[in-house]
Design a protein around this motif. Structure first.
Motif, PDB file in Angstrom:
ATOM      1  N   ARG A 169     -10.666  32.379  -7.866  1.00  0.00           N
ATOM      2  CA  ARG A 169     -12.098  32.149  -7.690  1.00  0.00           C
ATOM      3  C   ARG A 169     -12.615  32.897  -6.470  1.00  0.00           C
ATOM      4  NH1 ARG A 169     -14.084  25.949  -8.417  1.00  0.00           N
ATOM      5  NH2 ARG A 169     -15.615  26.797  -6.932  1.00  0.00           N
ATOM      6  N   PRO A 170     -13.649  33.716  -6.633  1.00  0.00           N
ATOM      7  CA  PRO A 170     -14.167  34.494  -5.500  1.00  0.00           C
ATOM      8  C   PRO A 170     -14.679  33.645  -4.355  1.00  0.00           C
ATOM      9  CG  PRO A 170     -14.938  35.397  -7.587  1.00  0.00           C
ATOM     10  CD  PRO A 170     -14.278  34.091  -7.912  1.00  0.00           C
ATOM     11  N   ASP A 171     -15.110  32.393  -4.638  1.00  0.00           N
ATOM     12  CA  ASP A 171     -15.625  31.544  -3.568  1.00  0.00           C
ATOM     13  C   ASP A 171     -14.524  30.736  -2.871  1.00  0.00           C
ATOM     14  OD1 ASP A 171     -15.195  30.054  -5.871  1.00  0.00           O
ATOM     15  OD2 ASP A 171     -16.917  28.730  -5.570  1.00  0.00           O
ATOM     16  N   PHE A 172     -13.262  30.882  -3.333  1.00  0.00           N
ATOM     17  CA  PHE A 172     -12.111  30.244  -2.687  1.00  0.00           C
ATOM     18  C   PHE A 172     -11.515  31.189  -1.645  1.00  0.00           C
ATOM     19  CE2 PHE A 172     -10.233  26.870  -5.819  1.00  0.00           C
ATOM     20  CZ  PHE A 172     -11.472  26.248  -5.897  1.00  0.00           C
ATOM     21  N   ASN A 173     -10.921  30.624  -0.601  1.00  0.00           N
ATOM     22  CA  ASN A 173     -10.056  31.444   0.237  1.00  0.00           C
ATOM     23  C   ASN A 173      -8.725  31.631  -0.486  1.00  0.00           C
ATOM     24  OD1 ASN A 173      -8.926  28.903   0.571  1.00  0.00           O
ATOM     25  ND2 ASN A 173      -8.804  29.004   2.786  1.00  0.00           N
ATOM     26  N   ALA A 174      -7.811  32.391   0.077  1.00  0.00           N
ATOM     27  CA  ALA A 174      -6.526  32.649  -0.587  1.00  0.00           C
ATOM     28  C   ALA A 174      -5.435  32.833   0.453  1.00  0.00           C
ATOM     29  CB  ALA A 174      -6.601  33.883  -1.488  1.00  0.00           C
ATOM     30  N   LEU A 175      -4.345  32.075   0.287  1.00  0.00           N
ATOM     31  CA  LEU A 175      -3.193  32.115   1.180  1.00  0.00           C
ATOM     32  C   LEU A 175      -1.937  32.256   0.337  1.00  0.00           C
ATOM     33  CD1 LEU A 175      -4.187  28.925   3.223  1.00  0.00           C
ATOM     34  CD2 LEU A 175      -4.661  31.292   3.914  1.00  0.00           C
ATOM     35  N   VAL A 176      -0.997  33.073   0.778  1.00  0.00           N
ATOM     36  CA  VAL A 176       0.283  33.225   0.100  1.00  0.00           C
ATOM     37  C   VAL A 176       1.379  32.959   1.122  1.00  0.00           C
ATOM     38  CG1 VAL A 176       1.837  34.775  -1.141  1.00  0.00           C
ATOM     39  CG2 VAL A 176      -0.625  34.914  -1.544  1.00  0.00           C
ATOM     40  N   TYR A 177       2.169  31.911   0.875  1.00  0.00           N
ATOM     41  CA  TYR A 177       3.273  31.572   1.774  1.00  0.00           C
ATOM     42  C   TYR A 177       4.592  31.832   1.053  1.00  0.00           C
ATOM     43  CZ  TYR A 177       6.502  29.048   4.765  1.00  0.00           C
ATOM     44  OH  TYR A 177       7.557  28.727   5.580  1.00  0.00           O
ATOM     45  N   VAL A 178       5.518  32.523   1.722  1.00  0.00           N
ATOM     46  CA  VAL A 178       6.792  32.892   1.113  1.00  0.00           C
ATOM     47  C   VAL A 178       7.827  31.794   1.383  1.00  0.00           C
ATOM     48  CG1 VAL A 178       8.602  34.619   0.927  1.00  0.00           C
ATOM     49  CG2 VAL A 178       6.248  35.328   1.409  1.00  0.00           C
ATOM     50  N   LEU A 179       8.241  31.119   0.323  1.00  0.00           N
ATOM     51  CA  LEU A 179       9.263  30.084   0.413  1.00  0.00           C
ATOM     52  C   LEU A 179      10.665  30.681   0.452  1.00  0.00           C
ATOM     53  CD1 LEU A 179       7.768  27.699  -2.289  1.00  0.00           C
ATOM     54  CD2 LEU A 179       7.861  27.206   0.163  1.00  0.00           C
ATOM     55  N   ALA A 180      10.863  31.792  -0.236  1.00  0.00           N
ATOM     56  CA  ALA A 180      12.177  32.439  -0.298  1.00  0.00           C
ATOM     57  C   ALA A 180      12.004  33.873  -0.774  1.00  0.00           C
ATOM     58  CB  ALA A 180      13.113  31.679  -1.245  1.00  0.00           C
ATOM     59  N   GLY A 181      12.936  34.727  -0.383  1.00  0.00           N
ATOM     60  CA  GLY A 181      12.922  36.108  -0.842  1.00  0.00           C
ATOM     61  C   GLY A 181      12.014  36.989  -0.007  1.00  0.00           C
ATOM     62  N   ASN A 182      11.737  38.178  -0.541  1.00  0.00           N
ATOM     63  CA  ASN A 182      10.871  39.119   0.159  1.00  0.00           C
ATOM     64  C   ASN A 182      10.144  39.997  -0.837  1.00  0.00           C
ATOM     65  OD1 ASN A 182      12.661  41.662  -0.196  1.00  0.00           O
ATOM     66  ND2 ASN A 182      14.053  40.185   0.759  1.00  0.00           N
ATOM     67  N   GLY A 183       9.053  40.579  -0.389  1.00  0.00           N
ATOM     68  CA  GLY A 183       8.240  41.404  -1.271  1.00  0.00           C
ATOM     69  C   GLY A 183       7.020  41.905  -0.536  1.00  0.00           C
ATOM     70  N   SER A 184       5.888  42.001  -1.233  1.00  0.00           N
ATOM     71  CA  SER A 184       4.646  42.446  -0.613  1.00  0.00           C
ATOM     72  C   SER A 184       3.479  41.708  -1.252  1.00  0.00           C
ATOM     73  CB  SER A 184       4.462  43.961  -0.766  1.00  0.00           C
ATOM     74  OG  SER A 184       4.338  44.317  -2.139  1.00  0.00           O
ATOM     75  N   VAL A 185       2.356  41.703  -0.533  1.00  0.00           N
ATOM     76  CA  VAL A 185       1.165  40.979  -0.967  1.00  0.00           C
ATOM     77  C   VAL A 185      -0.052  41.846  -0.740  1.00  0.00           C
ATOM     78  CG1 VAL A 185      -0.263  38.925  -0.605  1.00  0.00           C
ATOM     79  CG2 VAL A 185       2.212  38.743  -0.387  1.00  0.00           C
ATOM     80  N   GLY A 186      -1.021  41.708  -1.635  1.00  0.00           N
ATOM     81  CA  GLY A 186      -2.328  42.312  -1.428  1.00  0.00           C
ATOM     82  C   GLY A 186      -2.451  43.743  -1.878  1.00  0.00           C
ATOM     83  N   SER A 187      -3.699  44.220  -1.813  1.00  0.00           N
ATOM     84  CA  SER A 187      -3.994  45.565  -2.283  1.00  0.00           C
ATOM     85  C   SER A 187      -3.334  46.641  -1.441  1.00  0.00           C
ATOM     86  CB  SER A 187      -5.516  45.779  -2.298  1.00  0.00           C
ATOM     87  OG  SER A 187      -6.055  45.552  -1.005  1.00  0.00           O
ATOM     88  N   ASP A 188      -2.991  46.300  -0.180  1.00  0.00           N
ATOM     89  CA  ASP A 188      -2.337  47.297   0.676  1.00  0.00           C
ATOM     90  C   ASP A 188      -0.827  47.115   0.731  1.00  0.00           C
ATOM     91  OD1 ASP A 188      -2.510  44.901   1.961  1.00  0.00           O
ATOM     92  OD2 ASP A 188      -3.223  45.694   3.874  1.00  0.00           O
ATOM     93  N   ARG A 189      -0.280  46.244  -0.160  1.00  0.00           N
ATOM     94  CA  ARG A 189       1.175  46.030  -0.303  1.00  0.00           C
ATOM     95  C   ARG A 189       1.825  45.684   1.042  1.00  0.00           C
ATOM     96  NH1 ARG A 189      -1.341  46.125  -4.119  1.00  0.00           N
ATOM     97  NH2 ARG A 189      -1.197  47.481  -5.936  1.00  0.00           N
ATOM     98  N   ARG A 190       1.261  44.708   1.717  1.00  0.00           N
ATOM     99  CA  ARG A 190       1.784  44.297   3.013  1.00  0.00           C
ATOM    100  C   ARG A 190       3.123  43.594   2.847  1.00  0.00           C
ATOM    101  NH1 ARG A 190      -0.939  42.765   7.829  1.00  0.00           N
ATOM    102  NH2 ARG A 190      -2.680  43.974   6.982  1.00  0.00           N
ATOM    103  N   PRO A 191       4.189  44.064   3.521  1.00  0.00           N
ATOM    104  CA  PRO A 191       5.500  43.424   3.382  1.00  0.00           C
ATOM    105  C   PRO A 191       5.478  41.978   3.882  1.00  0.00           C
ATOM    106  CG  PRO A 191       5.706  45.598   4.383  1.00  0.00           C
ATOM    107  CD  PRO A 191       4.245  45.259   4.383  1.00  0.00           C
ATOM    108  N   VAL A 192       6.143  41.089   3.149  1.00  0.00           N
ATOM    109  CA  VAL A 192       6.275  39.688   3.550  1.00  0.00           C
ATOM    110  C   VAL A 192       7.689  39.231   3.224  1.00  0.00           C
ATOM    111  CG1 VAL A 192       3.839  39.025   3.342  1.00  0.00           C
ATOM    112  CG2 VAL A 192       5.328  38.928   1.331  1.00  0.00           C
ATOM    113  N   ARG A 193       8.136  38.206   3.963  1.00  0.00           N
ATOM    114  CA  ARG A 193       9.468  37.660   3.742  1.00  0.00           C
ATOM    115  C   ARG A 193       9.429  36.159   3.946  1.00  0.00           C
ATOM    116  NH1 ARG A 193      10.603  36.968   9.054  1.00  0.00           N
ATOM    117  NH2 ARG A 193       9.887  38.560  10.508  1.00  0.00           N
ATOM    118  N   LYS A 194      10.550  35.514   3.707  1.00  0.00           N
ATOM    119  CA  LYS A 194      10.665  34.067   3.821  1.00  0.00           C
ATOM    120  C   LYS A 194      10.109  33.566   5.152  1.00  0.00           C
ATOM    121  CE  LYS A 194      14.193  30.420   3.549  1.00  0.00           C
ATOM    122  NZ  LYS A 194      15.631  30.168   3.274  1.00  0.00           N
ATOM    123  N   GLY A 195       9.261  32.518   5.068  1.00  0.00           N
ATOM    124  CA  GLY A 195       8.694  31.931   6.263  1.00  0.00           C
ATOM    125  C   GLY A 195       7.445  32.615   6.767  1.00  0.00           C
ATOM    126  N   GLN A 196       6.868  33.543   6.001  1.00  0.00           N
ATOM    127  CA  GLN A 196       5.649  34.211   6.434  1.00  0.00           C
ATOM    128  C   GLN A 196       4.467  33.810   5.558  1.00  0.00           C
ATOM    129  OE1 GLN A 196       6.697  38.480   6.649  1.00  0.00           O
ATOM    130  NE2 GLN A 196       6.760  38.228   8.881  1.00  0.00           N
TER     131      GLN A 196
END
Length: 327
Positions: free
Chosen positions: A219-246
């Motif tokens: 929903r465009p009127d919602f904020n958005a948060l992604v929390y990494v429980l396990a593993g690693n990867g990337s998030v968002g249009s700019d492919r920002r690296p994320v890992r467990k605990g971030q």
């Protein structure tokens, strides 16, 4: 990390890919790393929202990743009786067993993939602890507790308790069939989770296979948060690296993207993320310990009401400790 799993993802409804001409992908505004600490009687937690401005979290207040810890016999721990007022606690258990009791008559036992949703509202006392059988045997414990703020008009609502079974969550898969999407509350692509909320939110636990991509309409009127429980990867249009605990805080847009790295840790075969969003309340927040109100005077009144016994009394629960704390 079992939670709720499905042997064949291809039988699940699929989340359609967003139309790039109609929906903008959300960028990452910032990534923070959760510091470690201890809660309750001494179980380990990661403070998922530490260092993030409340304005970026709104309507969320606080979140702990509890564990992941393998307890030896006699080691499992919980919390003593304590009060709350003005918000909701959402306890989502991935591994293990947890009991809940409160002074308003709510209570139950949750295990892999279940959720305890407690609306503190006008105030109550509650306790969360492993059952006696788990204390004796020991075992794996891993979960998340999220605090969801209540708007001013709902802070004095009558307390209530929702016992959400893992079998009730809406199960979806990504367009390519490589991700399992569990909708606990809110809605994704027309599929609603079982959680009933005072504040409009969406809560999703997704497992993304190595090298796979997950795109979710948001929903465009919602904020958005992604929390990494396990593993690693990337998030968002700019492919920002994320890992467990971030935690990644996302900007505006109509959908979000999570990519799992091709190589994952041996003990964490998939990228596990908790995706949260809600309609910002945009009201003043006065928060001290177990109380989340709009003004300092209301917080002080909550402490006075607790000390005077006006938030309830500890019910007779077999085997439950009767020590009372302020948070």
């Amino acid at each position: 990390m079992p939670a709720i799993t499905v042997p064949d993802l291809t039988v699940l409804p699929r989340v359609p890919l967003p139309d790039p001409e109609r929906s903008t992908e959300r960028p990452v505004r910032g990534v923070t790393s959760a510091p470690s600490g201890y809660e309750g009687e001494g179980f380990p937690v990661r403070r998922a929202f530490a260092g993030v401005d409340l304005a970026d979290l709104d309507p969320f207040i606080h979140m702990d990743q509890m564990g992941e810890v393998e307890y030896a016999p006699g080691e499992p721990k919980g919390t003593p009786w304590h009060p709350h007022r003005g918000f909701e606690t959402v306890t989502y258990l991935l591994d293990g067993i947890f009991d809940h009791h409160d002074s308003h008559g709510g209570g139950g036992t949750i295990s892999d993939g279940d959720t305890q949703w407690m609306t503190a509202g006008s105030g109550l006392l509650h306790i969360e602890a492993p059952p006696e059988s788990l204390v004796v045997s020991g075992g794996l414990f891993h979960g998340v507790q999220l605090w969801v703020n209540l708007p001013r008009a709902s802070k004095w609502a009558t307390p209530r308790y929702q016992d959400l079974r893992g079998s009730q969550v809406a199960l979806l898969t990504s367009d390519d069939g490589a991700s399992l999407v569990r909708v606990i509350a809110g809605e994704v692509a027309g599929h609603a989770g079982p959680g009933s909320t005072h504040t409009p939110i969406t809560m999703v636990h997704a497992s993304v296979a190595p090298g796979a991509r997950l795109e979710l309409p948001w929903r465009p009127d919602f904020n958005a948060l992604v929390y990494v429980l396990a593993g690693n990867g990337s998030v968002g249009s700019d492919r920002r690296p994320v890992r467990k605990g971030q935690l990644a805080v996302l900007g505006a847009g109509g959908h979000l993207r999570v990519d799992a790295a091709t190589s994952q840790p041996q003990a964490e075969p998939e990228l596990e993320v908790l995706v949260l969003g809600g309609l910002p309340i945009r009201e003043p927040v006065a928060w001290a310990g177990p109380f989340v109100m709009n003004t300092r005077a209301e917080v002080m009144q909550a402490f006075e009401d607790f000390q005077a016994g006006r938030l309830g009394t500890i019910p007779s629960v077999h085997g439950a400790p009767t020590t009372l704390t302020e948070g």
